[in-house]
Motif scaffolding. Structure first.
Motif, PDB file in Angstrom:
ATOM      1  N   GLU A   1      29.720 -30.022  55.006  1.00 12.25           N
ATOM      2  CA  GLU A   1      30.522 -31.092  54.193  1.00 12.25           C
ATOM      3  C   GLU A   1      31.852 -30.390  54.190  1.00 12.25           C
ATOM      4  OE1 GLU A   1      30.471 -33.708  50.174  1.00 12.25           O
ATOM      5  OE2 GLU A   1      29.094 -32.251  50.506  1.00 12.25           O
ATOM      6  N   ASP A   2      32.956 -31.108  54.440  1.00 10.02           N
ATOM      7  CA  ASP A   2      34.501 -30.376  53.969  1.00 10.02           C
ATOM      8  C   ASP A   2      34.730 -31.494  53.055  1.00 10.02           C
ATOM      9  OD1 ASP A   2      36.529 -28.942  54.447  1.00 10.02           O
ATOM     10  OD2 ASP A   2      37.156 -29.485  56.209  1.00 10.02           O
ATOM     11  N   TYR A   3      35.986 -31.082  52.409  1.00 14.46           N
ATOM     12  CA  TYR A   3      36.816 -31.563  51.523  1.00 14.46           C
ATOM     13  C   TYR A   3      38.154 -31.796  51.810  1.00 14.46           C
ATOM     14  CZ  TYR A   3      32.511 -30.430  48.817  1.00 14.46           C
ATOM     15  OH  TYR A   3      31.364 -30.383  48.325  1.00 14.46           O
ATOM     16  N   ASN A   4      38.952 -33.080  51.354  1.00  7.36           N
ATOM     17  CA  ASN A   4      40.097 -33.116  51.769  1.00  7.36           C
ATOM     18  C   ASN A   4      41.089 -32.807  50.481  1.00  7.36           C
ATOM     19  OD1 ASN A   4      39.857 -35.235  49.857  1.00  7.36           O
ATOM     20  ND2 ASN A   4      40.141 -36.848  51.271  1.00  7.36           N
TER      21      ASN A   4
ATOM     22  N   SER B   1      40.139 -28.967  41.760  1.00  4.26           N
ATOM     23  CA  SER B   1      39.772 -30.204  41.233  1.00  4.26           C
ATOM     24  C   SER B   1      40.024 -29.685  39.443  1.00  4.26           C
ATOM     25  CB  SER B   1      38.425 -30.585  41.386  1.00  4.26           C
ATOM     26  OG  SER B   1      37.516 -29.763  41.085  1.00  4.26           O
TER      27      SER B   1
ATOM     28  N   SER C   1      35.308 -38.959  48.936  1.00  6.27           N
ATOM     29  CA  SER C   1      34.447 -38.444  49.860  1.00  6.27           C
ATOM     30  C   SER C   1      34.519 -39.175  51.124  1.00  6.27           C
ATOM     31  CB  SER C   1      32.873 -38.545  49.483  1.00  6.27           C
ATOM     32  OG  SER C   1      32.224 -37.908  50.780  1.00  6.27           O
TER      33      SER C   1
ATOM     34  N   TYR D   1      42.691 -34.469  41.573  1.00  3.71           N
ATOM     35  CA  TYR D   1      42.446 -33.390  42.875  1.00  3.71           C
ATOM     36  C   TYR D   1      43.886 -33.115  43.176  1.00  3.71           C
ATOM     37  CZ  TYR D   1      37.517 -35.519  42.418  1.00  3.71           C
ATOM     38  OH  TYR D   1      36.431 -35.631  42.055  1.00  3.71           O
TER      39      TYR D   1
END
Length: 883
Positions: free
Chosen positions: A493-496, A500, A671, A707
Motif C-alpha cells: 500500500e502506498d500513500y499520496n 498527517s 485512499s 494531510y
C-alpha cells in the motif's frame, strides 16, 4: 592427449583471431550470466539484511507462559540461537500528554536479545543489568516527557486488566465512555538509572496503537520464572530456516501455544514462504528469467562455434579423408569448446563479479541517500556459492549445446564436399527466383539483395534468428520487469501524502486549526494539503447494478439470488478548496457538485484486498456501469443482528446521494483503493454543512485529519510543530507517514534497479549477438561481394543492396519476434496472477524501442563490417579460397 586433441589445439593456436573472438563470446556470456546471478544474490542479501536491521535477526517468536514448553524449546537441536524477552508490565507515564498512550511498557531483554532485536542508540549505551534502563526517544517526541542519561526513575509496575482479562501491547487503550474502563493493578516497584536513549522500536514490536512506550532493561537469563500472568517471548533463529513452519506446527500443537509470530519479511526475502502461491510466483518468474538468459547465451555462443565450424569445413574434410571418424570430429569440436570454456568461463565469472561489484559500489551512495540513515545497512557485493555454481553450470551447458549443434551438422558433410567447399552452392533457379513486384518496388538492388538472402539461406536464417532472439529477449525482459514492479506495487500500500495530523473528537475544527492549516500549506517544503473527515455507511444495490462476479461472490456469502446486496460506503468529506481543485483536475462541472440542494459525490470503485480463499491479492469493481446514478445510504450500525426482526432495515432513515461521476484518482489524504465490498464517495465538506439534505442527519465522526505532501517530510515536520504550538494546538498526533511507507517504496525502488539492470544486461547480450553474427557473416561473404562488384555494380547500388538486406533482416525478425514476445509476456502474466490479480498488458514502449533498435543495430553492424571489405582488392579476394 590423443592426436585429434593435439590437432584441435594447433588449430586454435593457428587461428588466433577466431579463437580470441570465440573466447570473448564465452567471456561475455559467462559474465552476463554471473552478473545476473551475483546481482540477484547481492540484492536479495541486501533486502534480507535490511529486513533484519528493521525487525531483527530471528525467524519465529513464541509467547510462552509455562516452563515446560520453554525448557523443550531451548534444548531443541533445530534451534541455532535463542533470545529472551520478558514483557507485560506497565507503569503510568507521569506528565504524558498523549491520552492514547499513557503508559511506559517495560521489556526485559537478555544479552542475546539486545543484539537480535533492532535497538539503535541515539546516545548513551545499552543496559548491563536489571537496574539500568534504555528509554525510547518516542517518549519525548510523542509523549512530551524528557528523560536524560543519569536520571533516576522509580516506576510502579503492574498489569492492565479489562473485565478480568490481562491486556497487552496489541490491545489499545480503553476509555470509560467506550465501555468498561481498563484498570492498572500495581504489583511492585522498581528503580532504574537511565543509561541510554534509543530510536523507537519498529511497529512490528511496538504497534502504532500500542498504549505503552517501550523501555528496555536487562533480563537475568539465569533466573527465568513463569509467574502468574507473566509471559516470556522467545525469539528463535533456526539452523534450517526452511523448517520453520514444521517447527512451529510441532511446538504449537504439543503445548497449545497461541501466541506465535513469524518474521515474515526476513523469511519471504530468504525465499521461504508458507503461502503456496507466493512460491509459485517466485519459481515461475525465476524459471522464465533463466530460460531468457539461456536462450540469449546459447544464441551468442552458438553463432561463434557455428562460424568456427563453417571456417573449418575444409579442414574437417581433409581429416576425414585420412581416416578421422565422425565421432572424432564431434569430439574435436566439443574438446575445442571445453578448452575455450576453461579459459572463458573463469574469466567471464570473474568479469561478471567485478562488473557487478563496481556497479553496486557506484550505486552505494544512491542507496544511502534513498534509504537515509534509519538502518545501518550498506549495499555491497554478496556472491553466494550457489550463484557462482549456477553461473558456471549454465555457462558449461550453454557452451556444450552451442558447440554440439554445429558439430553434428559438420559430421554429415562428405569429405569430398568439405574439401571442394560445394555445400552452400547447391541451388536451383527456382530457389532464388524473385517476383517482378520486388524489382518494381525495390529496384535491381533490392532484387539482388533478396536473391542473395535466398542463395545464402543458412546465413540469412542465422542472422534473422539472432535478431529474433534479440527482439524476444528485450521485449520479454522488459515485460518481466514491468510485471514484477506492478505486482509489488499492487501488494504494498502506498500513500499520496507524507504527514498527517489528527484532531480527535474531544476537539473541534476551530479557527485556530484553519489558520494553522493555511500557514502550514504556505511552508516552502509543503507541496499540497487537505482537511478531511469521514464516515462509514451502507447501501443496498440491485443485481442489475453490480458486476456479475461480485454478485456471485455475495451469493456465496449467504445472499439469495434476486435479493439486493449490501455494500459498505466510505465517505470522505473534503475541504472546499481541495474538492474544487479535485473536480477541476477531473474536468467536471463545478456547479453540479457544489449544489447544496442535493449531495453529489465522486465515486471511486476500486477494491484491493487479499483473498484467503484464493491465496492472492484481488482487484475488483462493484458497479457494472460507471454512469451517473443515485443511491440511498443508511447507517446499518443501528441494526441489532442478534434480533430476528427483519423490518429493522425498513425502519432506518436513509439519505439520498447522487454519484455524479466515477474516478480513478483521489485527492490527497484519500485512499486510492477501498476494502472488499466497499466503494469510496468524495464530497465537499462545505456543501455538507450547508445542505438541508437528510445526509446531514446521518452520523459523522467528529475526527478531522490534516494531510500534507512534503518534499522532505523529516525536515519540515519541526516547522509544522512550531506552527501548531504557536496556535495553541496539541502536537502529539502529528505523524510522519513517509517513514512508515519508506520501506515499501524502497523495496519497489530496489526492484526497479534490478529490473533496469537486468534489461541492460540482456540488451548487451542481444547487441553482441547480432553484431557478432552480422559481422562474421559479412566476412564470410567477401568473395560473394567481390563477384558482385566485378560485374559492374556501382558503389551507390552496392550500398543500396546492403541497405535492403538490412531492411529484410529486420522485417523478418520483427515478424516472428514480436508475436513470440507477446506469447512470452502472457506466460509472465500467468505467473504473476498466481499471487496478484493484475490486468494483462503488452509492453508497447518496449516493442517500439525494439523495432527502432533492430534496424539501428543491423545498419551499424553492417556499416562497421563493410568498412574493411570496401578497401580490399577484388581480384585478391576472388583468388582467396579460405573464405
Amino acid at each position: 592427449m590423443n592426436i585429434m586433441n593435439k590437432i584441435t589445439l594447433k588449430s586454435l593456436i593457428k587461428n588466433k583471431t577466431r579463437t580470441i573472438v570465440t573466447i570473448i563470446g564465452v567471456i561475455l556470456s559467462a559474465a552476463m550470466i554471473t552478473a545476473v546471478t551475483a546481482f540477484t544474490s547481492s540484492i536479495q542479501q541486501y533486502i534480507v539484511n535490511y529486513s533484519i536491521a528493521k525487525i531483527g535477526d530471528w525467524h519465529i517468536m513464541f509467547g510462552l507462559n509455562n516452563s515446560e514448553a520453554y525448557n523443550e524449546i531451548i534444548k531443541d537441536r533445530r534451534v541455532a540461537e535463542i533470545s529472551l524477552v520478558k514483557e507485560g508490565y506497565y507503569a503510568y507515564l507521569t506528565g504524558g500528554i498523549n491520552q492514547y498512550k499513557p503508559y511506559l511498557y517495560l521489556m526485559e531483554l537478555d544479552k542475546k536479545a539486545l543484539d537480535t532485536l533492532p535497538l539503535y542508540l541515539i546516545e548513551g549505551r545499552l543496559p548491563e543489568n536489571g537496574d539500568e534502563v534504555l528509554i525510547s526517544e518516542h517518549v519525548l517526541s510523542n509523549g512530551g516527557v524528557e528523560y536524560k542519561i543519569g536520571d533516576q526513575i522509580e516506576l510502579k509496575l503492574g498489569l492492565r486488566y479489562l473485565d478480568g482479562y490481562v491486556l497487552n501491547q496489541y490491545n489499545p487503550i480503553t476509555f470509560e465512555d467506550e465501555g468498561e474502563k481498563e484498570e492498572l493493578k500495581i504489583t511492585g516497584t522498581r528503580k532504574f538509572t537511565v543509561v541510554g536513549i534509543c530510536k523507537r522500536l519498529p511497529y512490528e514490536l511496538e504497534g502504532y496503537s500500542a498504549p505503552g512506550y517501550s523501555i528496555i532493561t536487562r533480563l537475568d537469563e539465569t533466573n527465568i520464572t513463569f509467574e502468574e500472568n507473566e509471559r516470556i517471548s522467545v525469539y528463535l533463529k533456526l539452523k534450517n530456516p526452511r523448517k520453520v513452519y514444521d517447527f512451529e506446527n510441532d511446538i504449537s500443537k504439543k503445548y497449545n501455544i497461541e501466541s506465535v509470530i513469524y518474521n515474515d519479511d526476513v523469511l519471504r526475502y530468504m525465499g521461504i514462504s508458507n503461502i503456496d502461491r507466493f512460491n509459485k510466483v517466485l519459481y515461475g518468474l525465476a524459471s522464465i528469467v533463466m530460460v531468457l538468459i539461456m536462450v540469449g547465451s546459447v544464441s551468442l555462443i552458438y553463432n561463434s562455434f557455428s562460424i568456427s565450424v563453417s571456417e573449418r569445413r575444409k579442414h574437417f574434410g581433409l581429416l576425414s579423408s585420412v581416416g578421422a571418424t565422425r565421432k572424432q570430429l564431434i569430439n574435436s569440436v566439443l574438446y575445442e569448446a571445453l578448452v575455450i570454456g576453461s579459459i572463458g568461463i573463469p574469466l567471464g565469472i570473474g568479469s561478471g563479479i567485478l562488473g557487478i561489484g563496481v556497479t553496486l559500489y557506484l550505486l552505494r551512495d544512491n542507496f544511502i541517500r534513498m534509504f537515509g540513515e534509519r538502518y545501518p545497512v550498506e549495499l555491497s557485493l554478496s556472491v553466494s556459492v550457489a550463484s557462482v555454481i549456477v553461473a558456471a553450470l549454465v555457462s558449461i551447458i550453454t557452451i556444450l549445446i552451442s558447440a554440439y549443434i554445429p558439430a553434428r551438422r559438420a559430421k554429415k558433410i562428405s569429405p569430398m564436399d568439405a574439401v571442394r567447399q560445394t555445400m552452400d552452392i547447391k541451388l536451383t533457379a527456382k530457389k532464388v527466383k524473385t517476383s517482378a513486384l520486388t524489382r518494381k518496388i525495390f529496384g535491381i538492388e533490392g532484387d539482388i539483395a533478396l536473391k542473395n538472402l535466398k542463395r545464402n539461406r543458412k546465413r540469412y536464417r542465422s542472422t534473422v534468428f539472432s535478431l529474433f532472439i534479440s527482439v524476444l529477449l528485450f521485449i520479454s525482459t522488459s515485460a518481466f520487469s514491468m510485471y514484477l514492479t506492478k505486482g509489488v506495487e499492487n501488494v504494498y500500500e502506498d500513500y499520496n501524502y507524507d504527514i498527517s495530523y489528527t484532531i480527535y473528537k474531544n476537539d473541534v475544527l476551530s479557527q485556530n486549526h484553519l489558520l494553522a492549516f493555511e500557514n502550514i500549506c504556505n511552508l516552502d517544503g509543503i507541496e499540497d494539503g487537505s482537511i478531511i473527515r469521514n464516515s462509514f455507511w451502507n447501501a443496498a444495490l440491485s443485481k442489475d447494478q453490480v458486476e456479475p462476479s461480485f454478485y456471485s461472490r455475495m451469493l456465496e456469502y449467504g445472499y439469495n439470488d434476486g435479493d439486493d446486496v449490501e455494500i459498505n460506503i466510505i465517505v470522505y468529506s473534503v475541504d472546499h478548496n481541495t474538492f474544487v481543485d479535485y473536480i477541476s483536475v477531473l474536468g467536471l462541472n463545478k456547479e453540479k457538485f457544489l449544489n447544496s440542494d442535493e449531495i453529489t459525490a465522486v465515486a471511486v470503485d476500486k477494491q484491493h484486498y487479499f483473498s484467503k480463499d484464493e491465496g492472492r491479492y484481488i482487484n475488483s469493481n462493484i458497479f457494472k456501469k460507471h454512469d451517473e446514478t443515485t443511491i440511498t445510504v443508511y447507517d446499518y450500525s443501528k441494526i441489532d443482528y442478534n434480533e430476528s426482526d427483519t423490518s429493522q432495515v425498513d425502519n432506518l432513515n436513509g439519505a439520498t446521494i447522487v454519484i455524479g461521476a466515477f474516478a480513478d484518482t483521489v485527492p490527497i489524504g484519500v485512499s486510492e483503493y477501498s476494502p472488499v465490498n466497499s466503494i469510496l464517495l468524495i464530497v465537499d465538506d462545505e456543501v455538507i454543512k450547508n445542505t438541508e439534505s437528510s445526509v446531514k442527519n446521518l452520523p459523522w465522526y467528529n475526527v478531522f485529519y490534516m494531510y500534507f505532501k512534503a518534499d522532505k517530510p523529516a525536515e519540515v515536520i519541526e516547522d509544522i510543530k512550531k506552527i501548531l504550538t504557536d496556535a495553541g494546538l496539541d502536537t502529539t498526533d502529528i505523524f510522519n507517514i513517509a517513514e512508515q511507507v519508506e520501506d515499501n517504496r524502497n523495496i519497489i525502488t530496489i526492484l526497479n534497479v534490478f529490473a533496469y539492470g537486468f534489461i541492460v544486461l540482456m540488451s548487451l547480450i542481444t547487441i553482441a549477438n547480432v553484431f557478432n553474427t552480422i559481422s562474421t557473416n559479412i566476412n564470410l561473404r567477401r568473395r560473394e561481394f567481390a563477384m558482385i562488384k566485378s560485374v559492374g555494380i556501382t558503389n551507390s547500388g552496392f550500398n543500396k543492396m546492403l541497405n535492403y538486406e538490412c531492411i529484410f533482416y529486420g522485417l523478418k525478425a520483427l515478424l516472428y519476434g514480436i508475436p513470440a514476445s507477446i506469447c512470452v509476456t502472457y506466460l509472465i502474466y500467468l505467473s504473476m496472477t498466481e499471487g496478484v490479480d493484475i490486468r494483462f498488458f503488452i509492453p508497447v514502449k518496449s516493442i517500439f524501442i525494439s523495432i527502432f533498435s533492430v534496424f539501428l543495430v543491423v545498419f551499424v553492424s553492417m556499416m562497421y563490417s563493410m568498412r574493411k571489405i570496401r578497401r580490399e582488392n577484388i581480384l585478391d579476394t576472388l583468388k582467396n579460397e579460405n573464405i
